[in-house]
Design a protein around this motif. Structure first.
Motif, mmCIF file in Angstrom:
data_model
loop_
_atom_site.group_PDB
_atom_site.id
_atom_site.type_symbol
_atom_site.label_atom_id
_atom_site.label_comp_id
_atom_site.label_asym_id
_atom_site.label_seq_id
_atom_site.Cartn_x
_atom_site.Cartn_y
_atom_site.Cartn_z
ATOM 1 N N GLY A 13 0.928 -1.182 0.093
ATOM 2 C CA GLY A 13 0.083 0.183 -0.007
ATOM 3 C C GLY A 13 0.904 1.378 0.105
ATOM 4 N N SER A 42 -1.148 -4.337 -3.583
ATOM 5 C CA SER A 42 -1.938 -4.338 -2.342
ATOM 6 C C SER A 42 -2.957 -3.019 -2.730
ATOM 7 C CB SER A 42 -1.212 -3.969 -1.268
ATOM 8 O OG SER A 42 -0.299 -4.837 -0.882
ATOM 9 N N ALA A 43 -3.787 -2.797 -1.704
ATOM 10 C CA ALA A 43 -4.673 -1.511 -1.659
ATOM 11 C C ALA A 43 -3.609 -0.506 -1.688
ATOM 12 C CB ALA A 43 -6.012 -1.622 -0.761
ATOM 13 N N THR A 48 -7.252 0.046 2.896
ATOM 14 C CA THR A 48 -7.796 -1.309 3.694
ATOM 15 C C THR A 48 -8.418 -0.857 4.902
ATOM 16 O OG1 THR A 48 -6.159 -2.572 2.589
ATOM 17 C CG2 THR A 48 -7.334 -3.803 4.294
ATOM 18 N N GLU A 206 -2.454 -7.677 5.728
ATOM 19 C CA GLU A 206 -1.171 -7.817 5.254
ATOM 20 C C GLU A 206 -0.612 -8.918 4.638
ATOM 21 O OE1 GLU A 206 0.073 -4.882 5.668
ATOM 22 O OE2 GLU A 206 -1.256 -4.044 6.937
HETATM 23 MG MG MG Z 1 -1.948 -2.913 2.804
#
Ligand code: MG
Ligand code: ASP
Length: 434
Positions: A13, A42-43, A48, A206
């Protein structure tokens, strides 16, 4: 003919938190042009956490989740506008259509289970981010293919902690991925999986590192490279220990130990698939991509400095049998059954004749569990504690890091010491009957 070896690159992220960061990722990827690369995304930034807030608000009706969602969409569109000059670029619609799935859920009242809803909503962060990165790479003339990871990583239906069905997952990855790699980077999502009923699951917070390891395992990849905002694996978390230093090289064994004790640098499930196939894991800095980072492999260096892992917001729970009888196997199995039902993870445990103590993260799962535990046991707890684990400790190091703090519990093995610590001045910590 030898097949070129595949590398799996994972960007978390922080590495894609805004438009300049995404641009930086593109520049890193440019250096791999021509190689077979799978990119796990990932976001973006804190998405998240924001999505978790939306789920909580929706489920408990305590916050306006529609408003929270609007703010999150707004942040994403702000990034899009900085990245793409044409506002009619198809990515704008695509991102909007991906978020719409949350709108649809929020329109109804929640009648599905919390964990299921969580995964359907929170997964949108990775879906959106991977679409943005993929589109931006193409926009910058780096050709990509986008893959919906839920068609490849198969899990059971343990929502929020999907268990990977390895055989199916391996077959799907081997069939799907290699044909997509020639001439393109393959962009896909971390953290997500799918069930045989096509429901979305997540692999645990994670969990994107773990996704990278799953792809590496299935594809017999040459290496996994995790790009982080730190120079590599450090011997402590620099947020708490500014004197932290990079470790150049460590063994799978050491890495799995420190991840297990809570070092946030790598998700604990990441190491096993890599170790099983002897795949090298590099942790490198996206801020300084030319620097070497750390290598985790079979090699164990002769010397390692003391490695510190600090977990904050810990609760120490001790339970005693009500009739002064021993805590024995029977009670323990009852206790552990309860823990596992509430999905509470034990960071440390210790037993005595009539009492049993555990140290856990003090999150929202604890209070309901303690309530149930109190039906059968006398339960006491201390909160606002720290759990400090030191690998390769010396007495000097222990003294240095526990000075001014009260040690409530200490456990030592040859390599590792674990200390449950309370700040000497904190009065809110007196033992309380719960
Ligand atoms: Mg993340
Ligand atoms: N976005 C997910 C999280 O923040 C997964 C990950 O970052 O690895 O937990």
């Amino acid at each position: 003919m030898t097949t070129p070896t595949i590398k799996i690159l994972k960007f978390g992220g922080a590495s894609i938190k805004d438009a300049p960061s995404i641009h930086n990722v593109v520049e890193i990827l440019r250096t791999y042009k021509g190689e077979p690369i799978v990119v796990i995304i990932s976001a973006m930034g804190n998405t998240t956490n924001a999505l978790e807030g939306i789920v909580k608000g929706y489920y408990s009706r305590s916050r306006d989740s529609v408003e929270l969602l609007l703010a999150l969409k707004h942040e994403h569109f702000k990034v899009l506008k900085e990245l793409f000059r044409e506002v009619d670029h198809p990515i704008f619609d695509e991102v909007n259509n991906t978020f719409v799935e949350i709108d649809w859920i929020l329109e109804d009242s929640p009648h599905e289970k919390y964990d299921y809803l969580y995964d359907q909503i929170v997964s949108v962060g990775e879906m959106v981010a991977s679409k943005i990165v993929s589109a931006y790479l193409n926009y910058k003339n780096i050709s990509t293919r986008w893959l919906d990871v839920r068609d490849c990583i198969r899990t059971d239906s343990t929502y929020r902690e999907g268990k990977v069905l390895w055989a199916e997952t391996e077959t799907k990855i081997i069939k799907t991925v290699p044909p997509l790699l020639s001439g393109h980077f393959l962009i896909t999502q971390g953290f997500l999986g799918g069930t045989s009923e096509n429901a979305t699951t997540t692999l645990g917070r994670e969990g994107s590192d773990y996704s990278a390891a799953i792809f590496a395992y299935a594809l017999n990849a040459e290496s996994v490279i995790i790009w982080k905002d730190v120079p590599g694996v450090l011997n402590a978390d620099p947020r708490y220990f500014p004197e932290a230093k990079k470790i150049d090289c460590l063994s799978y064994r050491e890495a799995i130990e420190i991840a297990y004790y809570g070092a946030s640098v790598i998700h604990p499930k990441t190491i096993k698939p890599l170790q099983n196939k002897k795949i090298s894991l590099y942790v490198r800095s996206f801020i300084n991509p030319a620097a070497e980072g750390s290598l985790i492999s079979e090699l164990s260096p002769e010397f390692l400095p003391p490695i510190l892992v600090l977990k904050q917001n810990q609760i120490l729970i001790s339970m005693e049998v009500k009739d002064f009888s021993f805590i024995a196997e029977e009670n323990l199995s009852q206790i552990f059954y309860l823990f596992s039902r509430h999905r509470v993870k034990v960071n440390l445990m210790q037993n005595a004749a009539i009492s049993f103590s555990v140290c856990c993260d003090h999150d929202e799962k604890i209070e309901p569990m303690i309530r149930e535990l109190s039906e059968g046991f006398v339960v006491k707890s201390n909160h606002k504690l720290e759990l400090l684990t030191i690998r390769h400790y010396t007495e000097d190091v222990i003294n240095k890091y526990s000075v001014g703090k009260e040690i409530l519990l200490e456990q030592k093995s040859r390599q590792t010491v674990q200390l449950v610590l309370r700040h000497g001045t904190d009065e809110s910590n007196s033992a309380s009957n719960t």
